[in-house]
Design a protein around this motif. Structure first.
Motif, PDB file in Angstrom:
ATOM      1  N   TYR A  31       3.338 -23.954  67.315  1.00 50.20           N
ATOM      2  CA  TYR A  31       4.430 -24.271  68.249  1.00 50.20           C
ATOM      3  C   TYR A  31       3.910 -24.297  69.685  1.00 50.20           C
ATOM      4  O   TYR A  31       4.230 -25.203  70.464  1.00 50.20           O
ATOM      5  N   LEU A 172       7.992 -30.196  67.623  1.00 44.78           N
ATOM      6  CA  LEU A 172       7.658 -29.659  66.307  1.00 44.78           C
ATOM      7  C   LEU A 172       6.268 -29.032  66.332  1.00 44.78           C
ATOM      8  O   LEU A 172       5.421 -29.423  67.135  1.00 44.78           O
ATOM      9  N   ILE A 198       8.874 -23.497  57.522  1.00 45.18           N
ATOM     10  CA  ILE A 198       9.668 -24.185  58.528  1.00 45.18           C
ATOM     11  C   ILE A 198      10.586 -23.159  59.195  1.00 45.18           C
ATOM     12  O   ILE A 198      11.033 -22.212  58.543  1.00 45.18           O
ATOM     13  N   GLN A 227      18.082 -32.023  63.648  1.00 44.60           N
ATOM     14  CA  GLN A 227      16.659 -31.935  63.968  1.00 44.60           C
ATOM     15  C   GLN A 227      15.890 -31.251  62.843  1.00 44.60           C
ATOM     16  O   GLN A 227      14.775 -31.647  62.502  1.00 44.60           O
ATOM     17  N   GLU A 230      15.498 -33.685  60.080  1.00 47.62           N
ATOM     18  CA  GLU A 230      14.458 -34.665  60.427  1.00 47.62           C
ATOM     19  C   GLU A 230      13.066 -34.099  60.153  1.00 47.62           C
ATOM     20  O   GLU A 230      12.180 -34.809  59.651  1.00 47.62           O
ATOM     21  N   GLU A 231      12.875 -32.815  60.494  1.00 52.50           N
ATOM     22  CA  GLU A 231      11.580 -32.199  60.225  1.00 52.50           C
ATOM     23  C   GLU A 231      11.326 -32.106  58.718  1.00 52.50           C
ATOM     24  O   GLU A 231      10.213 -32.357  58.245  1.00 52.50           O
TER      25      GLU A 231
END
Length: 456
Positions: A31, A172, A198, A227, A230-231
């Motif tokens: 990150y 991300l 995740i 979001q 989407e990841e």
């Protein structure tokens, strides 16, 4: 190279994990790496999981980074300190060593004295970015919130940094910086399916005394459901994992968010089988069905004890009977369950352990883990028992796991108690299947009981 991110976990040096073989990448580092990348700061990540300290040092010697950011926690601290001592020599050109992670917040003095130049306290993205700029430009370090360093032989700790309020501002994780296939293949080869991690939230709003909130605090902040979906879609198409592990402390804390999450995952065709952790009171039949709809195959439901007395002492704020029923309901829904048990908590007696055994038999979780309680510095548990500490090993060569304190019985007693709990529960499960196996388990339980009595 101006900045390198790394850590000090080496799978080859961990015999226990070599038996388990369920490694995950350093998501926090990825990150921070991604955040700096979004600010047009080129950086590299040296992932040590499948490497060695020798290879790590060779890489650093070759690249000569000006700044090395190292993630540290109680499990890797000893190796981190060894790494620092190697790097703070002329051979490696004395790079600036920056440490971050949950272990630094309440060990500022120790880590700085061990050779770190800077500590990042709390969330790392913005702090690392500002610290990087200050180091390279010779800027005023006192204006960088969320750090600690030594100046004129005095430890300076700057103002705490405000936490990210809107997590959708974070890029991300920079998974491209490491070899994800090593992790996927290790899982696949050892367990028949691959798994990835995740994160959807930061912080935890609950108050369990033994739990550290050193990085994200006692808060609840969450990424938008679209979001996250989407990841998941990206991971599904790029890495093809067989499963996901949501690393959030309490995945089902917000039912409103979960409803939006289901809608987005379905709409984006992002379903991947997953497992998560949560609390019993944040589950009901509707939420269980929702989770099943979007691919949840296993839920870890915290209990920590089968004794309400101990649960209350932990400030868990949950009814043990509710936990038991929710595990049973989850099993009935066709979702696997897991639960965590902690023995040796202050005040725990033989009666409490007996209640824990019965709780595990009745709840019947698919999986359970058992640890002996240990105090992490900075937690309420540590503060409660600090005056009762009986064993305080050398900080640089030990971890918080080795701290011991005056308990109801000796620590060795609780070691045998773990054996008794496991063998009693497994005996209960095996008694109707294989009489020979059941007899062995019962024998081990009786032996553990006797050793407990000898070590009270």
């Amino acid at each position: 190279m101006s900045i390198l991110f790394t850590h000090a976990y080496y799978l080859s040096d961990d015999p226990k994990e070599q038996k388990i073989m369920k490694p995950y990448p350093p998501l926090g580092l990825l990150y921070v790496s991604a955040y700096l990348k979004s600010k047009n700061i080129d950086n590299a990540v040296f992932d040590t999981t499948f490497s060695s300290q020798i290879a790590q040092l060779d890489y650093i010697l070759e690249k000569q980074p000006k700044i090395i950011c190292i993630y540290t926690n109680l499990m890797t601290k000893i190796e981190v300190i060894k790494l620092i001592k190697f790097l703070k020599t002329e051979r490696y050109n004395f790079p600036k060593i920056v440490l971050g992670g949950p272990d630094v917040t309440y060990n500022v003095d120790n880590y700085l004295k061990a050779g770190a130049d800077f500590l990042i306290i709390g969330e790392g993205e913005e702090t690392t970015f500002e610290l990087y700029n200050a180091i390279l430009s010779g800027g005023n370090l006192n204006q960088v919130n969320g750090i600690a360093f030594i100046e004129d032989n005095q430890i300076i700790q700057t103002q705490a940094r405000n936490k990210f309020k809107e997590l959708d501002e974070l890029p991300l994780p920079n998974r491209e910086a490491i070899n994800m296939q090593n992790y996927l293949a290790t899982w696949k080869n050892n367990h028949g399916k691959s798994s990835m991690t995740i994160s959807t939230q930061r912080g935890c709003p609950y108050t369990c005394k033994w739990c550290s909130t050193a990085v994200y605090g006692q808060s609840y902040r969450r990424r938008p459901a679209n979001q996250v979906a989407e990841e998941m879609k990206m991971l599904k198409e790029k890495y093809h994992p067989d499963a996901l592990w949501f690393v959030d402390d309490v995945f089902t804390v917000s039912h409103k968010w979960l409803i939006a999450f289901r809608e987005e995952v379905m709409k984006q065709d992002a379903v991947i089988p997953f497992e998560c952790i949560t609390r019993a009171e944040r589950l009901n039949d509707e939420i269980l069905q929702l989770l099943k709809d979007v691919g949840c195959f296993r839920i870890w439901i915290g209990a920590e004890s089968g004794s309400q007395t101990i649960i209350d002492a932990m400030d868990r704020r949950v009814d043990v009977n509710q936990v038991k029923k929710v595990i049973q309901d989850t099993n009935a829904m066709g979702i696997e369950t897991g639960t965590f048990i902690m023995l040796g908590y202050p005040g725990e007696t033989e009666k409490d352990i007996t209640e824990t055994i019965q709780y595990l038999k009745d709840a019947n979780p698919t999986l359970y883990t058992i640890t002996i309680a240990y105090p992490i510095k900075g937690t309420s548990l540590y503060n409660d028992i600090e005056h009762k500490i009986t064993t305080q090993p050398d900080w640089e060569t030990s971890t918080d796991r080795e701290i011991d304190f005056k308990r109801t019985y000796s620590r060795k007693y609780y070691k045998y108690a773990v054996s008794k709990v496991v063998n009693e529960v497994e005996f209960h499960r095996a008694i109707s299947k294989t009489s020979i196996k059941a007899l062995k388990l019962k024998t081990k339980s009786i032996l553990a009981t006797g050793l407990m009595k000898l070590n009270k």
